[in-house]
Design an enzyme around this catalytic site. Structure first.
Site, PDB file in Angstrom:
ATOM      1  N   LYS A  39      62.135 -26.289 -15.894  1.00 29.60           N
ATOM      2  CA  LYS A  39      61.174 -25.224 -15.729  1.00 29.60           C
ATOM      3  C   LYS A  39      59.757 -25.471 -15.480  1.00 29.60           C
ATOM      4  CE  LYS A  39      61.734 -23.821 -19.897  1.00 29.60           C
ATOM      5  NZ  LYS A  39      62.667 -24.654 -20.494  1.00 29.60           N
ATOM      6  N   ARG A 118      61.746 -17.555 -27.024  1.00 27.50           N
ATOM      7  CA  ARG A 118      62.822 -18.525 -27.083  1.00 27.50           C
ATOM      8  C   ARG A 118      63.913 -17.957 -27.974  1.00 27.50           C
ATOM      9  NH1 ARG A 118      60.282 -23.382 -25.826  1.00 27.50           N
ATOM     10  NH2 ARG A 118      61.422 -25.374 -26.238  1.00 27.50           N
ATOM     11  N   ARG A 157      62.780 -39.119 -19.261  1.00 25.70           N
ATOM     12  CA  ARG A 157      61.427 -38.370 -18.819  1.00 25.70           C
ATOM     13  C   ARG A 157      60.185 -39.170 -19.588  1.00 25.70           C
ATOM     14  NH1 ARG A 157      60.540 -31.835 -19.422  1.00 25.70           N
ATOM     15  NH2 ARG A 157      60.674 -32.450 -21.878  1.00 25.70           N
ATOM     16  N   ARG A 190      57.718 -38.404 -24.844  1.00 26.32           N
ATOM     17  CA  ARG A 190      57.411 -37.265 -25.940  1.00 26.32           C
ATOM     18  C   ARG A 190      58.428 -37.364 -27.113  1.00 26.32           C
ATOM     19  NH1 ARG A 190      57.560 -31.858 -22.726  1.00 26.32           N
ATOM     20  NH2 ARG A 190      58.635 -31.141 -24.604  1.00 26.32           N
ATOM     21  N   ARG A 201      67.314 -30.302 -30.117  1.00 30.17           N
ATOM     22  CA  ARG A 201      66.578 -29.255 -29.294  1.00 30.17           C
ATOM     23  C   ARG A 201      67.767 -28.468 -28.512  1.00 30.17           C
ATOM     24  NH1 ARG A 201      62.537 -32.397 -25.495  1.00 30.17           N
ATOM     25  NH2 ARG A 201      61.638 -30.584 -24.858  1.00 30.17           N
TER      26      ARG A 201
HETATM   27  P1  AMP Z   1      58.555 -27.147 -24.770  1.00 34.34           P
HETATM   28  O1  AMP Z   1      57.347 -27.977 -24.450  1.00 34.34           O
HETATM   29  O2  AMP Z   1      58.625 -25.701 -24.390  1.00 34.34           O
HETATM   30  O3  AMP Z   1      60.015 -27.869 -24.903  1.00 34.34           O
HETATM   31  O4  AMP Z   1      58.424 -26.887 -26.421  1.00 34.34           O
HETATM   32  C1  AMP Z   1      58.129 -28.147 -27.281  1.00 34.34           C
HETATM   33  C2  AMP Z   1      58.549 -27.652 -28.833  1.00 34.34           C
HETATM   34  O5  AMP Z   1      57.689 -26.516 -29.406  1.00 34.34           O
HETATM   35  C3  AMP Z   1      59.824 -27.114 -29.046  1.00 34.34           C
HETATM   36  O6  AMP Z   1      60.936 -27.956 -29.117  1.00 34.34           O
HETATM   37  C4  AMP Z   1      59.702 -26.195 -30.267  1.00 34.34           C
HETATM   38  O7  AMP Z   1      59.564 -27.201 -31.271  1.00 34.34           O
HETATM   39  C5  AMP Z   1      58.027 -25.796 -29.921  1.00 34.34           C
HETATM   40  N1  AMP Z   1      58.154 -24.571 -29.414  1.00 34.34           N
HETATM   41  C6  AMP Z   1      57.566 -24.188 -28.124  1.00 34.34           C
HETATM   42  N2  AMP Z   1      57.818 -22.757 -27.670  1.00 34.34           N
HETATM   43  C7  AMP Z   1      58.574 -22.464 -28.816  1.00 34.34           C
HETATM   44  C8  AMP Z   1      59.200 -21.133 -29.257  1.00 34.34           C
HETATM   45  N3  AMP Z   1      58.765 -20.049 -28.267  1.00 34.34           N
HETATM   46  N4  AMP Z   1      59.629 -20.753 -30.055  1.00 34.34           N
HETATM   47  C9  AMP Z   1      59.755 -21.826 -31.205  1.00 34.34           C
HETATM   48  N5  AMP Z   1      59.319 -23.104 -31.025  1.00 34.34           N
HETATM   49  C10 AMP Z   1      58.755 -23.461 -29.685  1.00 34.34           C
END
Ligand code: AMP
Length: 249
Positions: A39, A118, A157, A190, A201
């Site tokens: 994405k 989400r 990654r 990460r 996740r």
């Molecule tokens: P991402 O980079 O979008 O995969 O986000 C990394 C982490 O941030 C996720 O695994 C969640 O712990 C947290 N996170 C990011 N966006 C959200 C969201 N909209 N709702 C809940 N947790 C989020």
């Protein structure tokens, strides 16, 4: 080009500054898909082409993580713990964080929401925010990929500490191991790309995020794209589908 002032406002909660020329038409898209489907890369391409600013809630949390931990609110500290373990941050925390940044949603550049909403709860909160600003969504692009492929992509990654570009140890290895091709920064894994977090996740995605596809399908906004090709091929498909639907130039 996406406006850096809007991006800084989003990441660090600063007032919105618009310094570059705005596009003639601002696009408002949500990007859906499991972590690792690509994405973020598609958002970069879309942003480059159409000027919309990529707004990622995960990036806001990562920016907060890099700041002085002593100044973080209790809600933000809890968010850091959830993120580290691969769990979702609570809807309340995420929604209030986005609410504080609604000026970024209404900037003249348009947006590509990446990682938000989400959950259906967050989607309803976003609907309210947009309605309050007399704005509508152009579409919700759902990137679909087989789960085994997602695990392979995520565990290999590596992310640049400095410019946030990503590399992959198998699919797109950097020229020099551990060094970012784009800026020479250090590549790291990460915490939430480590195997134990990946499983959590993906489970969180299946449980909370997949129902979002149905939510937006019912609203006639969902566009599903299979994300199993090279990033540029997936982008070509993205342009074809949204171009047909929204008459993009
Ligand atoms: P991402 O980079 O979008 O995969 O986000 C990394 C982490 O941030 C996720 O695994 C969640 O712990 C947290 N996170 C990011 N966006 C959200 C969201 N909209 N709702 C809940 N947790 C989020």
């Amino acid at each position: 080009m996406a406006n850096q002032g809007v991006l800084n406002a989003w990441l660090y909660g600063r007032p919105v500054e618009c310094t570059e020329q705005q596009p003639d038409r601002a696009f408002h898209f949500i990007l859906l898909g499991a972590p690792g489907v690509g994405k973020g890369t598609q958002a970069e391409y879309l942003s480059e082409k159409y000027g919309a600013v990529q707004l990622s809630t995960g990036d806001v949390f990562r920016a907060a993580k890099g700041s002085d931990q002593g100044v973080l609110s209790p809600a933000m500290q809890e968010a850091m713990e959830a993120m580290k373990a691969g769990r979702l941050v609570s809807d309340d925390t995420v929604v209030s964080m986005v609410r504080e940044r609604t000026a970024c949603l209404s900037s003249g550049y348009g947006f590509l929401l990446d990682g938000f909403p989400r959950t259906v709860e967050q989607a309803k909160a976003l609907d309210e925010m947009l309605a309050g600003m007399n704005m509508t969504l152009d579409g919700v692009i759902n990137y679909a990929l087989d789960m085994e492929e997602v695990v392979k992509r995520l565990s290999g990654r590596r992310t640049c500490q400095q410019c946030k570009a990503t590399a992959h140890v198998i699919f797109s290895p950097p020229k020099q191991e551990g060094v970012c091709d784009k800026c020479g920064g250090t590549l790291f894994q990460r915490e939430d790309d480590k195997p134990e977090s990946i499983r959590v996740r993906l489970q969180a995605y299946e449980e909370s995020t997949a129902p979002l596809a149905q939510y937006y399908e019912a609203k006639g906004l969902l566009i599903t794209i299979t994300a199993d090709g090279a990033p540029k091929a997936v982008f070509a498909e993205t342009e074809k589908v949204i171009g047909k639907r929204f008459q993009l130039a």
